[in-house]
Design an enzyme around this catalytic site. Structure first.
Site, PDB file in Angstrom:
ATOM      1  N   ASP A  32     -19.261 -27.207   2.325  1.00  0.00           N
ATOM      2  CA  ASP A  32     -19.427 -26.196   3.371  1.00  0.00           C
ATOM      3  C   ASP A  32     -18.150 -26.075   4.213  1.00  0.00           C
ATOM      4  OD1 ASP A  32     -20.525 -24.655   5.582  1.00  0.00           O
ATOM      5  OD2 ASP A  32     -22.508 -25.370   4.968  1.00  0.00           O
ATOM      6  N   THR A  73     -22.727 -19.321   5.454  1.00  0.00           N
ATOM      7  CA  THR A  73     -23.357 -20.293   4.548  1.00  0.00           C
ATOM      8  C   THR A  73     -24.484 -19.700   3.688  1.00  0.00           C
ATOM      9  OG1 THR A  73     -22.751 -22.206   5.847  1.00  0.00           O
ATOM     10  CG2 THR A  73     -24.733 -22.425   4.528  1.00  0.00           C
ATOM     11  N   ASN A  94     -26.749 -15.445   7.776  1.00  0.00           N
ATOM     12  CA  ASN A  94     -27.644 -16.592   7.993  1.00  0.00           C
ATOM     13  C   ASN A  94     -28.907 -16.115   8.709  1.00  0.00           C
ATOM     14  OD1 ASN A  94     -25.938 -18.475   6.834  1.00  0.00           O
ATOM     15  ND2 ASN A  94     -24.917 -18.945   8.771  1.00  0.00           N
ATOM     16  N   LYS A 155     -28.292 -29.128   5.196  1.00  0.00           N
ATOM     17  CA  LYS A 155     -28.812 -27.839   5.678  1.00  0.00           C
ATOM     18  C   LYS A 155     -29.892 -27.325   4.737  1.00  0.00           C
ATOM     19  CE  LYS A 155     -24.540 -26.004   7.735  1.00  0.00           C
ATOM     20  NZ  LYS A 155     -23.519 -24.933   7.668  1.00  0.00           N
ATOM     21  N   ASP A 156     -30.981 -26.833   5.296  1.00  0.00           N
ATOM     22  CA  ASP A 156     -32.049 -26.297   4.444  1.00  0.00           C
ATOM     23  C   ASP A 156     -31.531 -25.199   3.521  1.00  0.00           C
ATOM     24  OD1 ASP A 156     -32.237 -23.862   6.223  1.00  0.00           O
ATOM     25  OD2 ASP A 156     -33.086 -25.293   7.632  1.00  0.00           O
ATOM     26  N   ARG A 157     -30.779 -24.227   4.081  1.00  0.00           N
ATOM     27  CA  ARG A 157     -30.328 -23.107   3.252  1.00  0.00           C
ATOM     28  C   ARG A 157     -29.368 -23.551   2.160  1.00  0.00           C
ATOM     29  NH1 ARG A 157     -28.286 -22.769   8.310  1.00  0.00           N
ATOM     30  NH2 ARG A 157     -26.048 -22.457   8.684  1.00  0.00           N
ATOM     31  N   HIS A 303     -16.422 -26.788  12.739  1.00  0.00           N
ATOM     32  CA  HIS A 303     -16.819 -25.999  13.911  1.00  0.00           C
ATOM     33  C   HIS A 303     -16.498 -26.734  15.209  1.00  0.00           C
ATOM     34  CE1 HIS A 303     -18.787 -22.419  12.408  1.00  0.00           C
ATOM     35  NE2 HIS A 303     -19.406 -23.126  11.489  1.00  0.00           N
ATOM     36  N   ASP A 346     -18.698 -22.465   0.430  1.00  0.00           N
ATOM     37  CA  ASP A 346     -19.524 -21.301   0.784  1.00  0.00           C
ATOM     38  C   ASP A 346     -18.757 -20.308   1.668  1.00  0.00           C
ATOM     39  OD1 ASP A 346     -19.460 -23.053   2.894  1.00  0.00           O
ATOM     40  OD2 ASP A 346     -21.571 -22.815   3.432  1.00  0.00           O
ATOM     41  N   HIS A 347     -17.585 -20.722   2.161  1.00  0.00           N
ATOM     42  CA  HIS A 347     -16.682 -19.885   2.965  1.00  0.00           C
ATOM     43  C   HIS A 347     -15.549 -20.787   3.419  1.00  0.00           C
ATOM     44  CE1 HIS A 347     -18.322 -21.962   6.453  1.00  0.00           C
ATOM     45  NE2 HIS A 347     -19.527 -21.685   6.007  1.00  0.00           N
TER      46      HIS A 347
HETATM   47 ZN   LIG Z   1     -20.143 -22.674   9.621  1.00  0.00          ZN
END
Ligand SMILES: [Zn+2]
Length: 539
Positions: A32, A73, A94, A155-157, A303, A346-347
């Site tokens: 991530d 994400t 998201n 993370k769930d997603r 972050h 994812d980014h």
């Molecule tokens: Zn982020």
């Protein structure tokens, strides 16, 4: 000689060859917020058996990009595994404003299911908002549901979307007072014994310890000074500098949730993924299984501390060891040559704009609320109506069509007026409208990325693009979401069964991953696929 060689080749049964090359297990790894340049920036820090093993013994796509916005994400994980973009798979962010439900929705949220392994809503999740199939779904369909899919992520997603609609299980981490891996009734009614045992062990608790740099901090020369003004840090500690006493900081920073913002969150993810490998007997028979692992701690650390921080450098030094541990276990349990790994992100993420500005690179901070107020005032001055706009989110303006009709306002005229207004606004780079996106076919630049992120049914009516290096965020830490290279350029590594050694600088795009894996397995593409097979990768 030549003729004989050709004849021999043509008699070789093609099926046998395919069968022997077909991996018993595919391990999809998503890191991530991993920028492409972390592979090169931290290369000297990596050992030979983690990232470098994938790079030197596998295939590296060095010019790999997201081809849509927003680079978040949810859309990232969906696009990797569905082989298409939000225009088709429908995971447009998201969280987004759902104009049919007239409320914000979460990409993996599902109130029709219940939590498993925890009380409360943390487990009320499923992939139901994702409209197309994943490569993991196609493998399940192809193998008459014999090939398994297990998804694992903090993370769930990050676990749910990759594992698809037909997953055997997806597990994610609940912090707070729990410190447990949980799931939802979408998958099962109770946690398997091995998950219960993992949760009952002291594994998570033992990670609430000191976080210091793994190697001497003076050797971390690929990041800025530890103490600087561009980092957030944790509550209860004045400066964002090593070491961090996690046991002491936990009560003020969400209990076990704090682990997600440290490299130990990734260690715990590896611990859990290895338990899944064993307990679910993945890669032990002739039907290909999928283990999808998403390392989320990298995003929380980015972050919080920004892409140029010592904390991020330490994070990747440690993630390299997680990969080594994972690959060593796969060698032992599944066997070298019997599994295939791909690794991507994812980014990406932007450098902290305050840091860029201090170095005279154009950048800045955008105030969403001030823009919304100004836009509202403009619309009132033009039409004398307050309620023509229903929502502004994800840099999209959503119209209230009932009120437009009542006021006799033509939607396309309002799109144009807002576009004109927004372009006069400071730090606004470009604006696109629904009408433009429906009529034109953009093939390059930001417009093409907007269009591939534009879902006719779910997206808004006007699309705003901020200047390069401009974010709407706190003045510390990094974020992402844009169409600029710092957010779109992501690593892409393939390794193992059926994969050539090599690298390419040819443009590859995130939706190419799923069809490439489909070709490797000889299975049908995910049903919305728009990417293409990266043929150079395959033997
Ligand atoms: Zn982020």
């Amino acid at each position: 000689m030549l003729l004989f060689g050709l004849a021999a080749l043509s008699f070789k049964p093609a099926d046998a060859q395919t069968a022997s090359q077909k991996p018993k297990l595919v391990v999809g790894i998503v890191v991530d917020q991993m920028r492409f340049d972390y592979l090169t920036r931290f290369e000297a820090q990596f050992g030979d058996r983690g990232f470098k093993r994938l790079m030197s013994d596998g295939f590296e796509c060095r010019n790999n990009h997201f081809n849509y916005v927003p680079t978040y994400t949810g859309p990232g994980h969906a696009s990797i595994y569905t082989g298409t973009t939000p225009a088709n798979h429908g995971i447009i962010s998201n969280n987004w404003y759902n104009k049919f439900e007239k409320q914000q929705v979460y990409c993996a949220g599902d109130t029709t299911v219940a939590s498993v392994g925890v009380d409360g809503p943390a487990g009320q999740m499923s992939p139901h908002r994702m409209l197309t199939t994943t490569i993991t779904d196609q493998n399940r369909l192809h193998t008459q549901m014999r090939g398994k899919t297990i998804g694992v992520s903090l993370k769930d997603r990050g676990a749910i979307l990759p594992a698809g609609h037909t997953a055997n299980a997806a597990y994610w981490f609940e912090g707070g007072d729990e410190g447990k891996w949980i799931t939802s009734t979408f998958y099962m009614d109770q946690l398997p014994k091995w998950v219960q045992e993992f949760n009952a062990s002291a594994k998570a608790k033992n990670y609430l310890k000191e976080w210091n740099t793994l190697k001497p901090i003076e050797t971390y020369v690929e990041s800025g000074a530890d103490l600087n003004t561009y980092e957030g840090g944790f509550r209860g500690k004045e400066d964002a500098v090593f070491p961090y006493d996690l046991e002491k900081l936990a009560p003020e920073n969400g209990g076990y949730t704090l682990l997600k913002s440290t490299p130990y969150g990734n260690n715990l993810t590896t611990d859990f993924a290895l338990e899944a490998l064993d307990a679910e007997a993945l890669g032990q028979d002739s039907d290909t299984d999928f283990l999808v692992v998403s390392y989320s701690a990298t995003d929380y650390v980015g972050h919080n501390f920004g892409v140029n921080s010592k904390e991020v450098e330490d994070m990747y030094v440690r993630l390299d060891l997680d990969l080594e541990r994972l690959l060593d276990a796969l060698d032992k349990k599944v066997g070298e040559g019997n599994y295939t790994v791909f690794l991507t992100a994812d980014h990406g993420a932007v450098n902290v704009p305050a840091y860029l500005s201090a170095n005279r690179i154009p950048s800045g901070y955008f105030d969403n609320r001030a823009f919304a107020t100004a836009l509202n005032e403009f619309i009132v001055s033009e039409y004398g109506k307050e309620d023509l706009i229903e929502d502004i989110s994800n840099y999209q303006v959503f119209f209230n069509y009932e009120n437009l009709q009542e006021a006799g306002v033509n939607p396309e005229e309002l799109q144009k007026k807002i576009a004109h207004f927004a372009l006069q606004y400071d730090l606004m780079d470009k604006v696109y409208t629904r009408a433009e996106l429906n009529q034109a076919n953009y093939t390059s630049g930001v417009a093409a990325l907007i269009q591939k992120g534009f879902n006719q049914k779910r997206s808004g009516d006007v699309f705003l693009v901020l200047d390069p290096g401009v974010i709407s965020y706190s003045r510390t830490g990094s974020t992402h979401g844009s169409a600029f290279s710092y957010d779109t350029h992501a690593p892409l590594l393939f390794y193992g069964a059926g994969i050539k050694k090599g690298k390419t600088y040819k443009l590859t795009e995130i939706p190419d991953i799923a069809p490439t894996i489909a070709a490797l397995l000889g299975i049908e593409f995910p049903n919305g696929t728009t990417g293409t097979i990266i043929t150079e990768v395959l033997e």
